[in-house]
Design a protein around this motif. Structure first.
Motif, short mmCIF file in Angstrom:
data_model
loop_
_atom_site.label_atom_id
_atom_site.label_comp_id
_atom_site.label_asym_id
_atom_site.label_seq_id
_atom_site.Cartn_x
_atom_site.Cartn_y
_atom_site.Cartn_z
N GLY A 149 15.77 -3.71 -13.11
CA GLY A 149 14.82 -2.88 -12.40
C GLY A 149 14.90 -3.17 -10.92
N TRP A 150 14.66 -2.13 -10.11
CA TRP A 150 14.70 -2.25 -8.65
C TRP A 150 13.45 -1.61 -8.06
CZ3 TRP A 150 19.11 -4.29 -6.05
CH2 TRP A 150 20.22 -4.52 -6.86
N ALA A 151 12.83 -2.31 -7.11
CA ALA A 151 11.76 -1.74 -6.31
C ALA A 151 12.35 -1.32 -4.97
CB ALA A 151 10.64 -2.76 -6.11
N LEU A 152 11.97 -0.13 -4.51
CA LEU A 152 12.64 0.47 -3.36
C LEU A 152 11.64 0.87 -2.28
CD1 LEU A 152 15.02 2.93 -5.28
CD2 LEU A 152 15.45 0.54 -4.68
N VAL A 153 12.15 0.90 -1.06
CA VAL A 153 11.43 1.45 0.08
C VAL A 153 12.49 1.99 1.03
CG1 VAL A 153 11.38 -0.61 1.55
CG2 VAL A 153 9.46 1.02 1.63
N GLU A 154 12.09 2.85 1.94
CA GLU A 154 13.01 3.39 2.92
C GLU A 154 12.74 2.80 4.29
OE1 GLU A 154 10.97 7.62 3.78
OE2 GLU A 154 11.07 6.94 1.72
N ALA A 155 13.61 3.09 5.23
CA ALA A 155 13.42 2.83 6.66
C ALA A 155 13.66 1.40 7.08
CB ALA A 155 12.03 3.27 7.13
#
Length: 491
Positions: A149-155
Motif C-alpha cells: 500500500g502507498w499513501a500519496l500526496v502531490e507537490a
C-alpha cells in the motif's frame, strides 16, 4: 552540460525554495490575525481524531460478499496541532483509516497517522524512516502497487509505503529512482500494470514531470515538461496512445506564499488554459497543445482514443477555483462534462453530461484508458457550505444510454468518495460493488457501506459499523489481499 534553459529553470527554482522566501513566509504567518470564529474544517464533523484505534470483529448489518478479500483504506487530513489562522484542508497531517474484510467478516478497523516529522514530534514517537523531498505531510490518496500500500500526496513529498496493518511506514522514492515529487493521482494502465503520473512541485514553477513506474516499483521513464507560473495539476488521464496533461489557470501565487498562508495556489487569469496530448513514449516536444476557455479540473473520470484520432476526456469541470477564499475549494463544479480533443485542429469540444454538482468520479479501473460505459460520482449539496460536505446521493452514470441512477444515504448521513471493486477479474463492467465511508452527522458513528453497483438504488448489501465519527477525508482505495486476515491487535 546543462542547457541555458535548464540553468534558467534551476535559478527560478532556487529563488522560490530559498531561505529568504521561506523566512518571509514564516514571519508573516506568525503575524496572521486570529480567526473571529471557529475554523469550519477543524470543528464539528471535521474535528480531528486524537487517538489511534484498533477495533476488531466489527458489527455488520447485511452480508459482506464472500468474494471481497482485502482492505478498504482511505486517507485525509487529521491535523495534530493545526494553526487555525493558516490552516487549509489540503495541508493537514495525513491519517489512514482502514477496514480489513475477508471470509464475509469485517476483521478490524484501524486509524494511523502518517508519521511525518511534525506528527512524530507532536506525538513523541519515531518518525517514519526514508527520504524526504520538499515536505513530508502525506494526506491525499492511496493505492496498491508493487506488493504494498502507498499513501500519496502531490507537490512535494515522496510517497509513503505502508504495511498490511498500516503500522509499518517508510518514505520511499521508488528505490531512489523518482526525480523529485510524485502525484496523488497516478493512472494504472490495465494492460501493463504500469503507473503513469504527472508530477509538479510547489518549489518548481517552471516544469512538471511525466513519470512512468513499472510493476516492480521503479521509475523507468521521466519526461520534463516546461510550463509557466507553476500550475496545480491534481490529476491526469491516459489513453492507449496518450497521456493527457491539463495545464489550467490555478497556479502558484508568490503573494500567497509570502503572506504566510498554508496553501500557495490561486486563480490566475493571466495563465492560458490548455490541454496537452503527450504520446506515451514521446518527449515534451511531441505534445500537441490545444487551447480552451479558462476553467479548472480537479478530477478526470477517464479518457480514450476515438478511431478518427480524436480523444475523449470526461471530467468534473469548474469555471474557476481559489479566486476568493483560500481555506478549501471555494466554487461549485458546473457538472460532469465530456471534452473531445482534436489534435489535428487543436480544438476542444466541451459538452455537458450532467449539470448536477458532483465530484470524486470513479470507474471500473479495468477500463482505464479504454472506451467505457459506467461512471460513478459523489453528489454535492446544491449550495456550497463552509464544511464542504452535506447530504447528497451517489450518482451512477450510464454513458451509453445517457441516464443516471441515485443512491440516497438517508437523512443526517454524509457520504465520502466510493470506489468500484469488480466481482471477479473477468467480471463484466459494472458487475461488482461500490465501497465508501458514510458518517452520521450527529457524530456518533460511521459505516463502511457496500453497494451493489448494478442495483444502486437498493439498500446496501452490507454496512460495517464503526462506532465513532471518521472525519471527512479525500481519497480511498480497495487493496486486494494476498494473505490471511491475521496480525497484531494493538490499541
Amino acid at each position: 552540460m546543462a542547457s541555458r534553459v535548464e540553468l534558467a529553470i534551476d535559478r527560478a527554482v532556487s529563488a522560490v525554495a530559498g531561505p529568504i522566501v521561506g523566512g518571509i513566509a514564516a514571519f508573516n504567518k506568525s503575524r496572521l490575525p486570529p480567526r473571529d470564529a471557529p475554523h469550519p474544517l477543524l470543528t464539528g464533523i471535521h474535528q480531528p481524531m486524537t487517538k489511534e484505534l484498533t477495533l476488531t470483529d466489527l458489527a455488520v448489518v447485511g452480508s459482506i460478499p464472500p468474494e471481497l478479500d482485502g482492505r478498504y483504506v482511505r486517507i485525509g487530513p487529521n491535523p495534530v496541532a493545526a494553526d487555525p489562522r493558516a490552516y487549509h484542508f489540503f495541508t493537514g497531517d495525513g491519517m489512514l483509516h482502514g477496514v480489513r474484510i475477508a471470509g464475509g467478516r469485517a476483521h478490524w478497523y484501524r486509524n494511523r497517522w502518517i508519521r511525518s516529522t511534525d506528527v512524530a514530534a507532536a506525538r513523541q514517537v519515531p518518525a517514519a524512516p526514508g527520504p524526504r523531498h520538499v515536505f513530508d505531510t502525506v494526506n491525499t490518496s492511496v493505492l496498491h502497487h508493487a506488493g504494498s500500500g502507498w499513501a500519496l500526496v502531490e507537490a512535494g513529498s515522496t510517497p509513503v509505503r505502508f504495511d498490511e496493518h498500516l503500522e509499518g511506514q517508510r518514505y520511499d522514492d521508488f528505490g531512489g529512482t523518482l526525480p523529485g515529487s510524485f502525484t496523488a493521482h497516478p493512472r494504472r494502465d490495465p494492460a501493463t500494470g504500469e503507473l503513469h503520473a504527472l508530477c509538479y512541485e510547489a518549489t518548481d514553477p517552471k516544469r512538471v514531470r511525466y513519470n512512468v513506474i513499472d510493476v516492480a516499483g521503479t521509475v523507468r521513464r521521466s519526461v520534463t515538461i516546461p510550463v509557466a507560473h507553476g500550475p496545480l495539476i491534481h490529476d491526469c488521464a491516459i489513453t492507449e496512445r496518450y497521456v493527457v496533461v491539463m495545464d489550467l489557470p490555478l497556479t502558484l501565487s508568490m503573494r500567497t506564499v509570502l503572506a504566510g498562508h498554508g496553501f500557495p495556489y490561486r486563480w490566475n487569469e493571466k495563465h492560458p488554459a490548455r490541454i496537452g496530448l503527450l504520446p506515451r513514449e514521446g518527449g515534451a516536444e511531441d505534445i500537441r497543445w490545444c487551447a480552451l476557455d479558462p476553467c479548472f479540473v480537479f478530477h478526470t473520470a477517464n479518457a480514450y482514443d476515438l478511431p478518427d484520432g480524436r480523444v475523449v476526456l470526461d471530467v468534473i469541470a469548474y469555471d474557476r477555483m481559489f479566486a476568493g477564499d483560500n481555506l478549501a475549494p471555494d466554487e461549485q463544479p458546473r457538472g460532469f462534462e465530456r471534452w473531445t480533443i482534436d489534435p489535428e485542429t487543436g480544438t476542444v469540444e466541451q459538452r455537458p453530461i450532467d449539470f448536477a454538482p458532483q465530484e470524486l468520479p470513479t470507474i471500473d479501473e479495468r477500463r482505464t484508458g479504454l472506451p467505457y460505459r459506467y461512471a460513478y460520482a459523489l453528489g454535492l449539496p446544491e449550495q456550497l457550505t463552509d464544511t464542504l460536505v452535506g447530504e447528497a446521493p451517489l450518482i451512477k452514470h450510464d454513458l451509453a444510454r445517457g441516464t443516471r441512477q441515485l443512491h440516497a444515504f438517508g437523512p443526517g448521513r454524509i457520504a465520502g468518495e466510493f470506489v468500484f471493486v469488480p466481482r471477479a477479474p473477468d467480471a463484466d463492467e459494472d458487475d461488482g460493488w461500490l465501497l465508501g465511508f458514510v458518517i452520521d452527522a450527529d457524530g456518533t458513528s460511521s459505516a463502511l457501506e457496500i453497494l451493489d453497483a448494478r442495483d444502486l438504488q437498493a439498500s446496501p448489501v452490507a454496512s460495517i459499523t464503526i462506532p465513532h465519527r471518521i472525519p471527512p477525508g479525500i481519497h480511498g482505495a480497495w487493496l486486494q489481499s494476498a494473505g490471511p486476515a491475521t496480525g497484531p491487535r494493538r490499541a
